[in-house]
Scaffold this motif. Structure first.
Motif, short mmCIF file in Angstrom:
data_model
loop_
_atom_site.label_atom_id
_atom_site.label_comp_id
_atom_site.label_asym_id
_atom_site.label_seq_id
_atom_site.Cartn_x
_atom_site.Cartn_y
_atom_site.Cartn_z
N THR A 196 -15.97 22.39 -17.68
CA THR A 196 -14.64 21.84 -17.46
C THR A 196 -14.05 21.47 -18.80
O THR A 196 -14.71 20.82 -19.63
CB THR A 196 -14.71 20.60 -16.55
OG1 THR A 196 -15.23 20.99 -15.28
CG2 THR A 196 -13.33 19.99 -16.36
N ALA A 207 -8.84 25.11 -14.20
CA ALA A 207 -9.64 26.32 -14.35
C ALA A 207 -10.81 26.01 -15.27
O ALA A 207 -10.64 25.44 -16.34
CB ALA A 207 -8.79 27.45 -14.91
N ARG A 208 -12.03 26.37 -14.85
CA ARG A 208 -13.21 26.18 -15.68
C ARG A 208 -13.41 27.39 -16.60
O ARG A 208 -12.94 28.48 -16.29
CB ARG A 208 -14.44 25.92 -14.83
CG ARG A 208 -14.39 24.56 -14.13
CD ARG A 208 -15.59 24.37 -13.23
NE ARG A 208 -15.50 25.20 -12.04
CZ ARG A 208 -16.53 25.47 -11.23
NH1 ARG A 208 -17.73 24.99 -11.53
NH2 ARG A 208 -16.36 26.20 -10.16
N GLN A 209 -14.15 27.20 -17.69
CA GLN A 209 -14.15 28.22 -18.73
C GLN A 209 -15.52 28.38 -19.38
O GLN A 209 -16.28 27.42 -19.52
CB GLN A 209 -13.13 27.83 -19.80
CG GLN A 209 -12.91 28.85 -20.90
CD GLN A 209 -11.89 28.34 -21.91
OE1 GLN A 209 -12.25 27.74 -22.91
NE2 GLN A 209 -10.60 28.55 -21.62
N CYS A 228 -17.01 30.77 -22.93
CA CYS A 228 -16.54 31.56 -24.08
C CYS A 228 -17.65 32.42 -24.63
O CYS A 228 -18.83 32.09 -24.54
CB CYS A 228 -16.03 30.64 -25.18
SG CYS A 228 -14.72 29.52 -24.68
N LEU A 241 -12.45 34.53 -23.74
CA LEU A 241 -12.32 33.32 -22.93
C LEU A 241 -12.31 33.76 -21.47
O LEU A 241 -11.47 34.56 -21.07
CB LEU A 241 -11.03 32.56 -23.25
CG LEU A 241 -11.08 31.55 -24.41
CD1 LEU A 241 -11.46 32.22 -25.71
CD2 LEU A 241 -9.74 30.85 -24.54
N ASN A 274 -11.97 32.46 -17.72
CA ASN A 274 -11.54 31.33 -16.90
C ASN A 274 -11.80 31.63 -15.44
O ASN A 274 -11.48 32.72 -14.94
CB ASN A 274 -10.05 31.07 -17.10
CG ASN A 274 -9.73 30.53 -18.47
OD1 ASN A 274 -10.37 29.58 -18.93
ND2 ASN A 274 -8.77 31.12 -19.15
N TYR A 287 -10.84 30.42 -11.65
CA TYR A 287 -9.86 29.70 -10.84
C TYR A 287 -10.33 29.67 -9.39
O TYR A 287 -10.60 30.73 -8.81
CB TYR A 287 -8.50 30.40 -10.87
CG TYR A 287 -7.82 30.52 -12.19
CD1 TYR A 287 -6.70 29.73 -12.51
CD2 TYR A 287 -8.21 31.46 -13.13
CE1 TYR A 287 -6.04 29.86 -13.72
CE2 TYR A 287 -7.56 31.59 -14.35
CZ TYR A 287 -6.47 30.79 -14.63
OH TYR A 287 -5.82 30.94 -15.83
N SER A 289 -6.61 25.96 -8.44
CA SER A 289 -6.49 25.94 -9.91
C SER A 289 -5.14 26.46 -10.37
O SER A 289 -4.52 27.31 -9.73
CB SER A 289 -7.60 26.78 -10.54
OG SER A 289 -8.87 26.25 -10.25
N MET A 323 -2.80 27.06 -14.36
CA MET A 323 -2.81 27.03 -15.82
C MET A 323 -1.39 26.81 -16.29
O MET A 323 -0.50 27.62 -15.98
CB MET A 323 -3.37 28.34 -16.39
CG MET A 323 -3.51 28.34 -17.91
SD MET A 323 -4.88 27.34 -18.53
CE MET A 323 -6.28 28.36 -18.04
#
Length: 233
Positions: free
Chosen positions: A48, A59-61, A63, A128, A130, A132, A136, A138
């Motif tokens: 998060t 939206a969680r992410q 990388c 990246l 993401n 959703y 969610s 953005m």
């Protein structure tokens, strides 16, 4: 969506911004989804994101290559578990280059002045990803932490979303809403590289039945140009 009266076609949304529907077929979508599930596992897994002002992104992410945090890049998950970021695999970097070629060759709407040659020598080195769920969103933002002007490549998996692509001056109008479905490609570079954009809505239950995903995944590929500019991690 099966059974549509008219097939969806490649569309130039704004100068430098191109939407290619159904660019990833079912097999490539399944491969990318399986990879995303592995990348989302700890260490340096799905997290998060919290902004410096105390806000929380819905939206969680996760990388790859370099870790994005508000508002910079690091080699470790500085706002997560602190682990080294996972590498971006060569096949995914190659997918980014192929996406740019598909979007700009031939140039959109006959714009022969848009030169993509510099991007052929800059490998995509940041992803990246993401996730959703149905609630969610953005907010409108710009991808401005990179030093390279190479186009941003966006790939969609799972539920359909409303993608809002705006202008370079303000988060408000003018903007254009685009429906991005599973397998769609969206590329923005050139005069649209620093345009504000966001996701005001996800449409739950719209993912392809055979994909096996509830929610939406967005894989965004970027060229950082940041080797000497990292200050954390």
């Amino acid at each position: 969506m099966d059974g549509e009266l008219f097939p969806r076609e490649r569309t130039t949304i704004a100068p430098g911004a191109v939407h290619l529907p159904d660019w990833l077929g079912p097999a490539r979508q399944a491969r990318l989804l399986a990879a995303c599930r592995e990348w989302a596992r700890p260490p340096a897994g799905l997290r998060t994101v919290r902004t410096p002002g105390g806000g929380v992104m819905t939206a969680r992410q996760v990388c790859l290559g370099l870790h994005w945090y508000p508002y910079g890049y690091a080699r470790t998950a500085v706002d997560g578990d602190g682990a080294p970021v996972k590498p971006l695999p060569p096949w995914l970097a190659g997918l980014g280059r192929a996406a740019v070629a598909a979007a700009y060759d031939p140039p959109p709407d006959g714009d022969v002045t848009y030169d993509t040659a510099p991007y052929d020598i800059e490998p995509y080195d940041i992803a990246l990803i993401n996730f959703y769920d149905g609630d969610s969103r953005m907010g409108m933002h710009r991808d401005a932490e990179e030093r390279s002007p190479a186009p941003v490549v966006s790939l969609s998996l799972g539920d359909t979303c409303v993608f809002r692509f705006g202008n370079t001056a303000t988060r408000g109008r003018p903007y254009r809403d685009v429906e991005l479905r599973s397998g769609d490609l969206f590329v923005f570079g050139g005069p649209g590289r620093l345009a504000f954009h966001g996701v005001p809505r996800v449409l739950p239950g719209t993912a392809p039945h055979g994909l096996g995903l509830t929610g939406r995944l967005n894989v965004t590929l970027r060229v950082g140009g940041l080797t000497s500019g990292l200050t954390r991690g």
